[in-house]
Design an enzyme around this catalytic site. Structure first.
Site, PDB file in Angstrom:
ATOM      1  N   ASP A   1      10.571 142.115 -14.934  1.00 50.90           N
ATOM      2  CA  ASP A   1       9.710 140.952 -15.200  1.00 50.90           C
ATOM      3  C   ASP A   1       8.455 140.986 -14.316  1.00 50.90           C
ATOM      4  OD1 ASP A   1       9.929 138.239 -16.795  1.00 50.90           O
ATOM      5  OD2 ASP A   1       9.171 137.721 -14.818  1.00 50.90           O
TER       6      ASP A   1
ATOM      7  N   TYR B   1       1.366 133.576 -13.543  1.00 49.06           N
ATOM      8  CA  TYR B   1       0.957 133.972 -14.897  1.00 49.06           C
ATOM      9  C   TYR B   1      -0.546 133.779 -15.076  1.00 49.06           C
ATOM     10  CZ  TYR B   1       5.748 134.415 -16.642  1.00 49.06           C
ATOM     11  OH  TYR B   1       7.031 134.823 -16.863  1.00 49.06           O
TER      12      TYR B   1
ATOM     13  N   HIS C   1      17.616 140.491 -19.891  1.00 50.42           N
ATOM     14  CA  HIS C   1      16.378 140.387 -19.115  1.00 50.42           C
ATOM     15  C   HIS C   1      16.654 140.287 -17.614  1.00 50.42           C
ATOM     16  CE1 HIS C   1      12.185 139.471 -18.403  1.00 50.42           C
ATOM     17  NE2 HIS C   1      12.580 138.511 -17.598  1.00 50.42           N
TER      18      HIS C   1
END
Lengths: 405, 397
Positions: B185, B318, B375
């Site tokens: 990630d 982000y 994930h």
């Protein structure tokens, strides 16, 4: 809130009641907000700025009069009637002038009937607002299912088309043989659907937002000839609209953001204020500098946010994006019928994008009115009620005589 | 939390201890949650389901014990050191085996060091976990600035590429001349960026998320495997991208809810990807966890976000990435010539084919596809993950 229950096709009067307990709970939550640290930039490029939101919270808890919503709404004739299984709340004000044209106006998100309250006077009583007797309207302002005092859908499928069909039923139930419809934002979607359905009695429609963009214009974007070079900027703005986090989140996962919108007054306020750069700046100025743009005052902004809070509709209002997104995807395969009814359009200079006349004409072939208003933004009726009312008068003038035909 | 202020490059021991009032306040807020109405669908397609959120809230309030997590963290050697103006928290566990290979592992979003706790044993003490002495690692697990117990950046610019410059400084400060790096990630973005910087001492990297595709690179779509990966990415972008876009553009706006409402924080962190969501929902609703994704472990992570108040600052990573992407648009990233290793986990958002890995990294020393895990690979399947790390870096020792 009123506990009156509407049955069958009955129309029952409605009165807003907000309990002291609800207000106390809200104020306590505002006071106990656990604040986020400040953004790391000097502008709104990371989202709603801390200083603005803290001033809003201060005003909300200390200065805002929580009786305003009851006072403003209960001064108007409000009703509930059950349509397609849901209780629909609406405001219905008849003009005193004979021959008034009935008009149904649909609010958007993050709005509610609160957006529209100040256009009622100019529309129903034009002579008191610089208009003439033959410009009078009877005004119907419903709350979209899931918004405000309408009930929340308990099944999927309440997209614009279904809401539009419910509005036609509402107008019929009110005894209107002929009427016109208006909407911006999500209300433009509902009004667009009504225009395409062309229910008996609907004479024409007016928009202050081009909802037909995803359906027709984006498809037409593949045909570059309709985009002159100078329009690229507008097209860029249109694409930008669809690259917004809030739209994406509510299109996809309205339930997830719903937890914040129900549980945190500040989370709710931030989410609602982060709609577009222009209205953000105007509202921010109202709170931080006491400089109000048009009718976008601290009090009317908080009327709307407080309405979302007390009705607990953060999640259900977000679901309309999920519904319309589903419907938009489906419409690529099965396009809705063309709009043959007369359509009218007003461009407000501070709207998300300024649709050129031929874009509108492309979506609505029978364009009877197109105008650029001198001021106003996304919340046109709210911000500039007089200009908005003028636009309604001009837009629908040519349709008034069709009632006798 | 420790409040001592010391010389800039000093490494200070650290222990976690949140005041009782913070925990009481959290509990009071969970109990006072004002719930939305139930979603109108029978699956995840409108977001985190009410039954999942309510089961989580019930467990959080009635059964969960944060102090257990604190004890677990405090049983590990934790430190803080100031790097690039920010106090960085990290866990540092040395193996008892000589010649252990140092590895720095970087967590992602919505994770934290909590994701990685269960791989520490297998990696540092392989003989107790089915490995051999020469598979041993010294493990460094930092908290990305803005996440967990590291400080929050107070200026913009902290994208993965900047974090990637700070980790080599950390490893140097710990006295490591040679080391490897791993991440999934956001941690994969940091690790990929480290590989491109190729600081002195970095021998190679392993990731379990394929960064070049996230960065917008185009890859072959010919084989069934490649087509399936493209379709899975497209599905993610069409149905589960809202959180990504919101954090990339408006981290401050979503931050208000994440700081003020525990249930919103939990929902936002649970709503990452379909595979992880259903596994976690199953842990709370049916008490059927997948691997190590137990109710307690999930709540350890969420509670850490709550108590540190890092909902906004973590979301900002982000935004930083998006800013960096916009700034570097049109420029190819620097090449990554160091040895590269990759593991495809079957439940990941998309299953990266070997062909893509080889197209993006010229020096692939290891590629494997394992049969379980998603994930949150290290978190969900710590033994499988550890096996992969051993195998991936074997040739670099």
């Amino acid at each position: 809130m009123s506990t009156t229950v509407a049955t069958g096709t009955e129309i029952v009067p409605f009165t807003v009641e907000i309990s002291q307990k609800q207000i106390d709970n809200l104020r306590r939550r505002i006071a106990e907000t656990r604040w986020s640290p400040a953004e790391l930039v000097q502008d709104a490029s990371q989202g709603v700025q801390l200083r603005f939101l803290q001033e809003l919270a201060r005003y909300w808890a200390e200065d805002y009069d929580f009786e305003r919503i009851e006072a403003r709404l209960n001064a108007l004739p409000q009703y509930i009637t059950s349509i397609d299984g849901l209780d629909i709340h609406f405001i219905h004000v008849k003009s005193e002038h004979e021959g008034a044209l009935p008009l149904i106006i649909t609010h958007g998100w993050p709005g509610s009937v609160i957006e529209m309250l100040d256009v009622i006077g100019p529309l129903t009583d034009p002579t008191a607002h610089g208009g003439s007797i033959d410009e009078a309207f009877d005004v119907v302002i419903p709350s979209i299912p899931g918004f405000g005092f309408s009930s929340q859908p308990t099944e999927a499928g309440w997209d614009s088309a279904r809401i539009g069909a419910a509005w036609a039923e509402l107008m019929k139930r009110l005894g209107y043989d002929h009427y016109v419809a208006q909407g911006g934002d999500q209300g433009a979607g509902v009004t667009d659907a009504m225009g395409r359905q062309a229910p008996e009695g609907l004479l024409g429609v007016h928009f202050n937002f081009l909802d037909a963009i995803p359906k027709e214009l984006l498809t037409a974007a593949l045909t570059p000839r309709i985009f002159a070079h100078e329009e690229r900027e507008q097209l860029g703005k249109v694409v930008g609209v669809f690259m917004r986090g809030y739209i994406s989140e509510m299109n996809e996962h309205p339930q997830t953001i719903g937890y914040s919108l129900l549980d945190s007054p500040i989370g709710l306020a931030a989410w609602m204020l982060d709609h577009d750069a222009d209205s953000y700046e105007k509202i921010s100025k109202a709170f931080l500098e006491g400089e109000q743009t048009g009718n976008l005052s601290r009090d009317t902004i908080l009327d709307n946010i407080t309405l979302y809070w007390v009705t607990g509709t953060g999640a259900s209002t977000s679901r309309i994006y999920w519904e319309t997104s589903k419907a938009a995807t489906a419409s690529f395969k099965n396009p809705p019928p063309h709009m043959r009814l007369p359509a009218a359009y007003t461009v407000f200079p501070d709207e998300l994008f300024q649709a050129p006349r031929h874009w509108v004409k492309h979506a609505y072939h029978h364009l009877v009115y197109y105008n650029e208003a001198p001021k106003g933004g996304h919340f046109a009726a709210w911000e500039e009620p007089e200009i908005f009312a003028d636009e309604m008068r001009a837009a629908f003038k040519s349709l008034r005589d069709r009632r006798s035909s | 939390m420790s409040t001592s202020v010391e010389a800039a490059t000093e490494i200070r021991p650290f222990q976690v201890e949140f005041p009782e009032e913070a925990i009481d306040d959290l509990r009071r807020r969970i109990a006072a949650t004002r719930w939305p109405t139930k979603e109108l669908v029978a699956d995840r397609s409108q977001g985190v389901q009410l039954a999942t959120a309510q089961a989580l809230a019930r467990y959080w309030l009635d059964e969960y014990d944060w102090r257990r997590c604190e004890e677990k963290l405090n049983a590990l050697p934790q430190f803080k050191t100031e790097i690039d103006g920010v106090d960085v928290h990290f866990i540092h566990v040395r193996s008892e085996h000589e010649n252990a290979l140092p590895v720095i592992i970087t967590h992602g979003w919505p994770g934290s060091v909590i994701e990685l706790l269960e791989v520490i044993g297998p990696l540092t003490d392989p003989t107790a976990h089915g490995g051999s002495a020469e598979d041993a690692f010294d493990v460094v697990i930092p908290s990305i600035p803005g996440y967990g117990l590291s400080a929050e950046p107070t200026e913009p610019g902290w994208w993965a590429g900047r974090v990637a410059k700070d980790w080599p400084e950390l490893m140097k400060r710990l006295g490591y001349d040679h080391y490897v790096a791993q991440g999934g990630d956001v941690g994969a973005a940091v690790t990929d960026a480290m590989g491109r910087i190729a600081p002195e001492g970095l021998l190679g990297i392993h990731t379990n998320l394929f960064v070049p595709a996230l960065a917008g690179g185009k890859f072959s779509e010919e084989t069934e495997e490649e087509k399936a990966a493209v379709a899975a990415m497209a599905l993610f972008k069409a149905t589960g991208f809202g959180y990504f876009l919101e954090q990339a553009t408006r981290p401050q706006t979503i931050g208000y809810g994440l700081l003020d409402s525990p249930v919103e924080l939990a929902a936002w962190l649970l709503d990452h990807d379909t595979d992880a969501y259903y596994k976690i929902a199953s842990a709370f609703v049916d008490d059927k966890p997948s691997g190590n994704l137990t109710r307690d472990h999930i709540l350890d992570n969420i509670t850490l976000y709550w108590l540190t108040g890092t909902g906004t600052s973590a979301a900002r990573s982000y935004w930083e990435s998006a800013q960096a992407t916009a700034k570097n648009a049109g420029q190819a990233p620097p090449p990554m010539n160091l040895p590269f290793a990759f593991t495809t986990f079957p439940g990941e958002i998309w299953k990266t084919p070997r062909s893509w890995v080889e197209a993006a990294y010229p020096n692939v020393v290891y590629f494997n596809e394992v049969d379980k895990g998603g994930h949150f690979a290290a978190w969900e399947e710590p033994e499988v993950f550890s096996e992969e790390i051993r195998a991936a870096f074997r040739s670099l020792r």
